[in-house]
Every structure is written in structure tokens, then in C-alpha cells.
Design an enzyme around this catalytic site. Structure first.
Site, PDB file in Angstrom:
ATOM      1  N   CYS A  45       3.183  13.436   0.485  1.00 21.67           N
ATOM      2  CA  CYS A  45       2.201  12.351   0.614  1.00 21.67           C
ATOM      3  C   CYS A  45       1.604  12.297   2.020  1.00 21.67           C
ATOM      4  O   CYS A  45       0.607  11.597   2.243  1.00 21.67           O
ATOM      5  CB  CYS A  45       2.852  11.015   0.272  1.00 21.67           C
ATOM      6  SG  CYS A  45       3.391  10.912  -1.457  1.00 21.67           S
ATOM      7  N   ASN A 317      12.149  10.111  -5.475  1.00 20.45           N
ATOM      8  CA  ASN A 317      13.323   9.840  -4.652  1.00 20.45           C
ATOM      9  C   ASN A 317      14.279   8.860  -5.322  1.00 20.45           C
ATOM     10  O   ASN A 317      15.501   9.047  -5.296  1.00 20.45           O
ATOM     11  CB  ASN A 317      12.895   9.319  -3.282  1.00 20.45           C
ATOM     12  CG  ASN A 317      12.566  10.427  -2.313  1.00 20.45           C
ATOM     13  OD1 ASN A 317      13.445  10.973  -1.667  1.00 20.45           O
ATOM     14  ND2 ASN A 317      11.295  10.791  -2.218  1.00 20.45           N
TER      15      ASN A 317
END
Length: 583
Positions: A45, A317
Site C-alpha cells: 500500500c 494481516n
């Protein structure tokens, strides 16, 4: 008894999280990470910020918070995980519980056995499927390798013009990266009627688009790319759309991604019609010894109750921890998502959670949207700035379905959106949000926070006290070239209203709200009234006064002049500035 062997295919986000969680819980487990790329365990990201120069060294995307580079040696020595990069998984033999892999440097193939397997294969970039998409200078930025290639290409100094195909989040981020630091003349092409479709509703998206225009980015919507050809010599490329030809030295395609599920499908695992691996709440596939997570799976949307594809590093995650716990013998579940999202677009923070009004309508809800413009902290505090916050609610049940907003103080906005996101799995109503407790101090919030105020406004609309008109309806009715009987009643002070009165003449009537009761006779009785102030608060007060006086053909402009300006609908020079957050 030999130690358990867990093999993980994919080592960017989910894979490393699974490996590290498992090794903490079961230190004796043998864990093997496999990835076909050179770079592993990086912050994908952060790619736009690497290209923009905000992150100067690519190694920062690969480093831990204590500045260790996450490479194969790091995983071996620090985590006790055997990581093999540049190794491609070719097939899965579920009966023998082996994986066929190929070393991409030597070409050697071998079988690796497993007791349990994790698929963290991520996503693949969608193709444009038009002639010329494979020309030199046509690139994408879906992984670290491609990002490095784009930055190196720009660094040659050959890029004066760039065209970004795709107006979703990555496209908007890349527009900032190219134009802000590199000074590249940048154009975005979108094939829908707004930017950030599915994330923002049209009126909010319009505000973001206007901000991009102010920053020098051209945005062309409702245009399909037909072909990319070589340029005429001055520029390397030419993008041919359904409406025009655009010269470019660099074309970046950002038309979304799809689940990378070929391995799973070929192994006979259950895959959804959209191509994502199907998992249960423990993130097990149709084979209980094989888990999957991240961008290759579907997740449950907790507002709509339907499966969806939501590729996000933060989800990967969290899912990695769930899988690691279950592999270690625990019991952990991932119940679903509410679709939270945030992005930085130049000086604006943009965030949303839940579903948009259009999605709510498509899902069968009787959706109502409410826009409130208010200071993000006490209006008298020096660093306050306006926040634009919209709620989507179901008229029948008053259930809160979603929220979205923009603000220059992006962290303040994301804090509000996160608070609403935390409520959505529990099917909150407007009463819940109206009374939600917010930690208050003037540097951080208003005494009546914008989340409470927006819920209150939505209640007033549903109860019939506040009759709104949004910015698009205002533009359609009031600014129409065709004759109509719509009048704007401006209830701000004379200094603020004067430029509008000068421009629109008799169609713009100024009666300050504090004098309205005494001057009710001056209000046009035979016209349709759009009542307007700076942000929509005083105009609501005026609306109640008008109705009490028997004047019911009046509507309150949601977000007031602030929303009209932010959308680019009204731009006047010489207008006096009033403290908009004080209403």
C-alpha cells in the site's frame, strides 16, 4: 513424532503474518514460505508514496519498524522460517499432500511435502484487453517490482505526459504521485460516471474530483479506451478512447485486480463464480488441511450479508493471525468485513465504511443519505477545518448502513469513520450514533461531534422536520438554463450573500435567519424555495420558521454553500468569508 510442517504459498502480507504467528505459538513447527518474486514481505500500500518520492528508498517498504530488512535471511535467522523467493508453486497434489515447485533461477523442479498448507497467492492485475496494452511505456503498479520499473522509467526524464486508465483508489493515488512531485501533465480516464465508484456516492466523489482538478489533474469520465498506439514522435504513446485521442509518454493501467486462484482451482478446491477461493469462518478451504486468506478469497460483508471480494493489506494481516492461531491448534474466526476504506488524494483525506447509497438501493434498502458540513474540532480552535460527512440509513428501520467523508485533516476523518465502522457489525440505528460517546477536547472535537450531528440531521430528515435537496438536484433545478420557479433564500449575512445576489438577481433573495420572523412578508410565496446558508445549519432553522409560518414549499440545501463550492458548482470571486463552522 516429527514436527508439523506448514507450507505457505505467497509471502507478501498474509503469508509472513501466518508464519510469524505460528512460530510464536508453536516454535517447533517447520514453516516454509514460498514466493515467485524477488521481493517478499513488503508494504504494497506504500507503493504510490514510493513513486511520489514521499518514501525515498524502496527498502523502507521492506523494513520492520526497527529498520531490519524483511528478506529471506531475516526470516531464517530472526523468525525461524525458511523463506524461498523466486520459487514458483506449479501444482498441489492433495492426495499425496505435496506441492510441485520450480526454482526460477535454476529451473530445477521438486516436490515439497506438507501437513497443512496456506494459500496466500494474492491477486492479479486485470488486463485492458485492447490493442497496444503491451507496448513499451504501458505499465501497472500492482507489486514492488513493477513500482520500481515505473519509478526508473520516470527518472529517465522522458515523461512529460501520463495517462492513468482507471479512476479507482490506485488511479487517484498515482495521479498525485506523478503530478505532485514529478510535475507530469497527468490525465485520468474512467469508464464510469464518477471517480472512486462503489466507494463514494456521486456528490462526494464530485468534491474529490474537483480537488484533483484544482491540483492540475484532468479527469475524463464515461470514456472507454479503444486502443493504445505508438505516438507521432513528440510523445511515445497515444491513447484512443471513445471520445478523443490523448498523447502520453507513460500509460499506467489501474483497472482493478482479480483473485489469483488458479492453483486452488486446479487442485479441485471450491472457487466462487467470481474466481475467489471459498473459505469458512476459520479460513479453511473445502480441504480442511488447506487454509487461504488475503486477496485470493471472498469475505462476508456484514451489512449486506453477501460475499464480496475486498483486496486490502490490512485484512490480509488480520486474517493471517487467525490462520496462524488455527494452525497452532487454537480456534479463531474471521467473521467478515464492513468495507472500510481510506485514501489520501493530494490535500484531502477520503474515507468510507459500510455501503454507499447507490449500493444500498441496489440491495433493496430504502436508502436515505444525509450530508453534514461541520468543523472537525471546536470551531474556535485555530487548526479547525471543515469536514464533509455523509451517512446512509434505511428509512424503514433507521439502521445505519454506511458513512463516507472528506476532510483536509484526514486523520480526524479516519477517526470518525473508524468509530462508525466499529458499530456496523452490530446493526446500529441512528439513535446509537446520535448518542455515541466521543472523547471531547477543543483541539480534537466539537462538544457535539460531527458524527452525532450527522445522525441528528438524519433523524430530522426521517421525521419530516428537515426536507433536504442535494447539490446535484440544486444544480439541475436552480442552475438550469430552462425557465423555472426556483428561488434561493440565502439566510446568511449580507456580506456573504451579496456576490450571489449580484450574480443571480431576483432568483437569489437574502434574508438573514435572525431577521426572518420579522421579514416573513418578503419571502416569495409563489415560488419553490431552496433555503441555503454556509453549511446547512441555519438554513434548517429557517426551514422550521418557514413551515411554522405556513410556507411549506421549501427545501434545505444539504451542506450549504460549502458543499456547492467543494463540488465546483458555485465559484464566485470577491465573496466575503464567514466563519462557516460557527453555524
Amino acid at each position: 513424532m516429527p514436527n508439523k510442517r506448514v507450507v505457505i504459498i505467497g509471502a507478501v502480507a498474509l503469508g509472513p503474518k501466518v508464519a510469524c504467528r505460528l512460530k510464536r505459538l508453536l516454535p517447533d513447527a517447520e514453516v516454509i514460505l514460498i514466493d515467485q518474486e524477488e521481493y517478499i514481505s513488503y508494504g504494497g500500500c506504500g507503493i504510490p508514496y514510493f513513486i511520489s518520492g514521499d518514501i525515498s528508498d524502496v527498502r523502507e517498504l521492506m523494513s520492520t519498524s526497527f529498520h531490519m530488512i524483511r528478506n529471506t535471511e531475516f526470516f531464517e535467522k530472526t523468525k525461524g522460517v525458511h523463506a524461498r523467493n523466486r520459487t514458483r508453486a506449479l501444482s498441489i497434489n492433495r492426495t499425496a499432500k505435496t506441492i510441485r515447485v520450480r526454482d526460477l533461477l535454476t529451473g530445477k523442479e521438486e516436490d515439497i511435502s506438507y501437513d497443512q498448507l496456506v494459500l496466500a497467492t494474492g491477486s492479479l492485475p486485470n488486463r485492458l484487453c485492447v490493442p497496444g496494452e503491451d507496448l513499451p511505456g504501458v505499465m501497472h503498479v500492482t507489486d514492488l517490482k513493477s513500482a520500481i520499473a515505473v519509478k526508473e522509467y520516470i527518472s529517465t526524464g522522458r515523461v512529460e505526459k501520463a495517462v492513468i486508465i482507471g479512476a479507482k483508489a490506485v488511479g487517484c493515488e498515482m495521479a498525485e504521485a506523478l503530478s505532485d512531485l514529478w510535475g507530469i501533465d497527468t490525465t485520468i480516464l474512467g469508464n464510469r460516471d464518477q471517480i472512486l465508484p462503489g466507494i463514494l456516492d456521486r456528490q462526494m466523489a464530485r468534491m474529490v474530483q474537483m480537488h484533483m482538478k484544482e491540483k492540475g489533474v484532468d479527469v475524463h469520465l464515461n470514456e472507454a479506451v479503444k486502443e493504445i498506439t505508438k505516438g507521432d514522435g513528440e510523445h511515445a504513446l497515444r491513447v484512443i478512447t471513445s471520445r478523443q485521442n490523448l498523447d502520453a509518454d507513460l500509460v499506467i493501467t489501474s483497472v482493478g485486480v482479480r483473485p489469483n486462484s488458479e492453483l486452488a482451482r486446479d487442485a479441485g478446491l471450491l472457487v466462487s463464480p467470481r474466481g475467489a477461493i471459498v473459505v469458512n469462518r476459520r479460513l479453511q478451504t473445502s480441504d480442511p488441511d488447506i487454509y487461504a486468506g488475503g486477496d485470493c478469497i471472498e469475505v462476508m460483508h456484514l451489512v449486506t450479508g453477501k460475499s464480496m471480494f475486498l483486496p486490502q493489506g490490512s485484512l490480509a494481516n488480520r486474517q493471517g493471525r487467525v490462520i496462524g492461531t488455527n494452525l497452532a491448534g487454537g480456534f479463531s474466526t474471521f467473521n467478515g468485513v464492513v468495507g472500510s476504506f481510506s485514501v489520501k488524494v493530494f490535500d484531502l483525506g477520503v474515507a468510507s465504511t459500510g455501503i454507499s447509497a447507490q449500493t444500498a438501493l441496489n440491495e433493496g434498502f430504502d436508502a436515505v443519505q444525509t450530508l453534514v458540513v461541520q468543523a472537525d474540532r471546536a470551531h474556535f480552535y485555530p487548526t479547525q477545518d471543515l469536514m464533509y460527512l455523509q451517512l446512509v440509513v434505511d428509512r424503514k428501520t433507521r439502521r445505519l448502513l454506511g458513512a463516507q467523508g472528506i476532510a483536509h485533516n484526514g486523520d480526524a476523518l479516519v477517526g470518525r469513520i473508524n468509530a462508525i465502522a466499529a458499530m456496523l457489525p452490530y446493526r446500529p440505528t441512528l439513535d446509537d450514533l446520535s448518542n455515541m460517546e466521543v472523547a471531547y477536547s477543543p483541539p480534537f472535537a466539537s462538544a457535539l461531534d460531527i458524527v452525532n450531528a450527522t445522525a441528528n440531521t438524519a433523524e430530522n430528515i426521517l421525521d419530516g422536520y428537515n426536507k433536504p435537496v442535494d447539490v446535484e438536484e440544486f444544480e439541475k433545478c436552480f442552475l438550469s438554463e430552462e425557465p423555472n420557479d426556483t428561488i434561493c433564500l440565502d439566510v446568511r449575512g449580507p456580506a456573504n450573500a451579496a456576490p450571489f445576489v449580484a450574480r443571480f438577481g431576483e432568483k437569489w433573495v437574502n434574508i438573514p435567519q435572525e431577521t426572518l420572523n420579522q421579514r416573513m412578508s418578503e419571502v416569495p410565496k409563489d415560488k419553490r424555495l431552496f433555503v441555503i446558508c454556509n453549511s446547512g445549519v441555519r438554513s434548517y432553522e429557517a426551514l422550521r420558521q418557514l413551515e411554522h409560518a405556513g410556507i411549506c414549499e421549501a427545501l434545505n440545501v444539504q451542506g450549504g454553500v460549502a458543499a456547492l463550492k467543494k463540488s465546483g458548482i458555485l465559484k464566485l470571486n470577491g465573496e466575503a468569508q464567514e466563519e462557516e463552522g460557527s453555524e
